[in-house]
Design a protein around this motif. Sequence first.
Motif, short mmCIF file in Angstrom:
data_model
loop_
_atom_site.label_atom_id
_atom_site.label_comp_id
_atom_site.label_asym_id
_atom_site.label_seq_id
_atom_site.Cartn_x
_atom_site.Cartn_y
_atom_site.Cartn_z
N ALA A 103 0.83 -1.21 0.00
CA ALA A 103 0.00 0.00 0.00
C ALA A 103 0.86 1.26 0.00
O ALA A 103 0.62 2.20 -0.77
CB ALA A 103 -0.94 -0.01 1.21
N ILE A 104 1.87 1.29 0.86
CA ILE A 104 2.76 2.46 0.93
C ILE A 104 3.51 2.64 -0.39
O ILE A 104 3.74 3.77 -0.84
CB ILE A 104 3.72 2.32 2.11
N SER A 105 3.88 1.54 -1.03
CA SER A 105 4.59 1.62 -2.32
C SER A 105 3.77 2.40 -3.34
O SER A 105 4.30 3.27 -4.05
CB SER A 105 4.87 0.21 -2.85
N GLY A 106 2.49 2.08 -3.43
CA GLY A 106 1.64 2.76 -4.40
C GLY A 106 1.50 4.24 -4.10
O GLY A 106 1.51 5.08 -5.01
N ILE A 107 1.37 4.57 -2.82
CA ILE A 107 1.28 5.98 -2.41
C ILE A 107 2.57 6.71 -2.78
O ILE A 107 2.55 7.82 -3.34
CB ILE A 107 1.02 6.08 -0.89
N ASP A 108 3.70 6.11 -2.46
CA ASP A 108 4.99 6.74 -2.70
C ASP A 108 5.21 7.01 -4.18
O ASP A 108 5.66 8.10 -4.56
CB ASP A 108 6.11 5.83 -2.15
N ILE A 109 4.88 6.04 -5.04
CA ILE A 109 5.05 6.24 -6.49
C ILE A 109 4.20 7.41 -6.96
O ILE A 109 4.67 8.26 -7.73
CB ILE A 109 4.68 4.95 -7.25
N ALA A 110 2.95 7.48 -6.51
CA ALA A 110 2.07 8.56 -6.93
C ALA A 110 2.58 9.92 -6.46
O ALA A 110 2.48 10.92 -7.17
CB ALA A 110 0.66 8.32 -6.41
N LEU A 111 3.15 9.98 -5.26
CA LEU A 111 3.69 11.24 -4.76
C LEU A 111 4.89 11.71 -5.58
O LEU A 111 5.03 12.91 -5.89
CB LEU A 111 4.08 11.10 -3.28
N CYS A 246 10.97 -6.62 1.16
CA CYS A 246 10.30 -5.33 1.32
C CYS A 246 11.13 -4.40 2.20
O CYS A 246 11.72 -4.84 3.18
CB CYS A 246 8.93 -5.54 1.97
N THR A 247 11.17 -3.14 1.82
CA THR A 247 11.93 -2.05 2.42
C THR A 247 13.42 -2.19 2.06
O THR A 247 13.93 -3.29 1.84
CB THR A 247 11.80 -1.93 3.95
N ALA A 248 14.08 -1.05 2.01
CA ALA A 248 15.51 -1.03 1.70
C ALA A 248 16.31 -1.77 2.76
O ALA A 248 17.34 -2.38 2.46
CB ALA A 248 15.99 0.41 1.57
N MET A 249 15.86 -1.75 4.01
CA MET A 249 16.59 -2.43 5.07
C MET A 249 16.68 -3.94 4.80
O MET A 249 17.75 -4.54 4.87
CB MET A 249 15.94 -2.18 6.43
N THR A 259 24.27 -12.11 -6.75
CA THR A 259 24.98 -11.49 -7.86
C THR A 259 24.15 -10.36 -8.44
O THR A 259 24.66 -9.28 -8.74
CB THR A 259 25.26 -12.53 -8.97
N PHE A 260 22.84 -10.61 -8.59
CA PHE A 260 21.94 -9.62 -9.18
C PHE A 260 20.75 -9.36 -8.25
O PHE A 260 19.77 -10.10 -8.27
CB PHE A 260 21.43 -10.10 -10.54
N PRO A 261 20.83 -8.33 -7.42
CA PRO A 261 19.66 -7.97 -6.59
C PRO A 261 18.51 -7.49 -7.47
O PRO A 261 18.73 -6.87 -8.52
CB PRO A 261 20.20 -6.84 -5.71
N GLN A 262 17.27 -7.75 -7.02
CA GLN A 262 16.10 -7.48 -7.85
C GLN A 262 14.97 -6.79 -7.07
O GLN A 262 13.99 -7.42 -6.69
CB GLN A 262 15.57 -8.80 -8.44
N PRO A 263 15.07 -5.49 -6.88
CA PRO A 263 13.97 -4.80 -6.20
C PRO A 263 12.75 -4.67 -7.10
O PRO A 263 12.86 -4.61 -8.33
CB PRO A 263 14.57 -3.42 -5.91
N SER A 264 11.58 -4.62 -6.47
CA SER A 264 10.33 -4.38 -7.19
C SER A 264 9.70 -3.11 -6.62
O SER A 264 9.38 -3.07 -5.44
CB SER A 264 9.37 -5.56 -7.02
N GLY A 270 8.09 1.63 -2.88
CA GLY A 270 7.99 2.70 -3.86
C GLY A 270 9.33 3.20 -4.32
O GLY A 270 10.38 2.58 -4.13
N VAL A 271 9.31 4.38 -4.93
CA VAL A 271 10.52 4.99 -5.48
C VAL A 271 11.54 5.27 -4.38
O VAL A 271 12.74 5.04 -4.55
CB VAL A 271 10.15 6.30 -6.23
N SER A 272 11.07 5.75 -3.24
CA SER A 272 11.99 6.14 -2.16
C SER A 272 12.86 4.97 -1.71
O SER A 272 14.09 5.08 -1.61
CB SER A 272 11.20 6.68 -0.97
N GLU A 273 12.24 3.84 -1.43
CA GLU A 273 13.00 2.67 -0.96
C GLU A 273 13.79 2.04 -2.09
O GLU A 273 14.90 1.53 -1.88
CB GLU A 273 12.04 1.65 -0.33
N PHE A 274 13.26 2.05 -3.31
CA PHE A 274 13.97 1.51 -4.47
C PHE A 274 15.29 2.24 -4.67
O PHE A 274 16.34 1.62 -4.89
CB PHE A 274 13.09 1.65 -5.71
N VAL A 275 15.27 3.57 -4.59
CA VAL A 275 16.49 4.35 -4.79
C VAL A 275 17.51 4.03 -3.71
O VAL A 275 18.70 3.81 -3.99
CB VAL A 275 16.16 5.86 -4.81
N LYS A 276 17.07 3.98 -2.45
CA LYS A 276 18.00 3.66 -1.35
C LYS A 276 18.62 2.28 -1.54
O LYS A 276 19.84 2.10 -1.38
CB LYS A 276 17.27 3.71 -0.01
#
Length: 361
Positions: A103-111, A246-249, A259-264, A270-276
């Motif tokens: 849910a937070i992911s969707g909110i973050d992307i929209a923001l 889930c989450t950057a932590m 070898t290849f991390p795969q965030p979604s 959302g974008v915030s955690e993906f970038v971190k």
Amino acid sequence: MRIKHVDTVTLKIPFSDLYEGPRAKRRGWTEFDTLLIRIETEDGLVGWGEAFAYGCASAVRAMIQDTVAPLVVDQDITDIAAFTLKLQQDLHIWGRYGITIFAISGIDIALWDLAAKQAGQSLATYLGGRVRDSVTTYASLVRYGGPEPIAIMTRRAVAEGYRDIKLHEIAYEPIAAARAAIGPDIRLTTDVNCAWSLAEAEAMLPKMKALDLYWVEEPTFPPEDYETHKALSRFGVALSAGENACTAMEFTRLSAALTFPQPSVIKIGGVSEFVKATRHAATLGKTVMPHSPYFGPGYWATLQLAAHLEPVGMFEYMYVKPEAYCGHNIPLPQQGQITIPDTPGIGFTPDDETLRRYRVA
């Protein structure tokens, strides 16, 4: 930007897996569950996000409407990453992972879509600039479960210009059939979706190495098991995982074993955690291979992140044909490459007719 409304739109869009031959068993997955988040500011600007919804759309929608949206409406948001991290803190008693973080992911992307639109820039530019205008794409096939359809579908993808193909097969025979069909020069991977036991993984990975697989994804359960991934690396096959971290932590804890991390972007926060998470992967010298979620705003956001972040490698394209796309002018692969839009925000503009036709009441 002060938030006036948070709304959700749930869609079910049927798709074809493109195979018309005989099957060993009936198809199990025939529709995309898509949950769109629409956020409007008091100035009338609209941003779009997407939350992971496969098999759980009603639960995620309820979390947004009943619990998350009341914390967002009427807020004047200037620091999106800080705001959505505070949402994680405020909602942590329901668990930071799963439905809550979707849910937070969707909110973050929209923001972030809103903020970039407000600045008149694409998200990649707004985040600090573009490092690429196009991205290499791999064809991500659904699970067909048999050597014959796999041979046919992998040859088809290669004929369309893909030089990288991902299977979702767990048995040796279909994977070997794919390698035989496409030859040694096409990079091949498989996503096991945690189906192997540890003993099965130890038996299968030497065979995967012999087939020269580029990576093996989520070989065992649980998918965030750092120690098992680290131990399985002894077989000399590149391992990938991370879509379910889930989450950057959580993601950064796992990344060192891969070898290849795969965030979604629609799962991680959302974008915030993906970038971190991606910037941390870069400090480890890792190339990130993001999961690009189906064809909604998450798809568009992932393209923008690929345009901005240097350690992003390839873009995952679900090798299927939906009955319709929920956004206008979706950028699709051509000869294994996608040109990344440079329009304001994430670039997503909803197709109102698709939303009307496929909306779930």
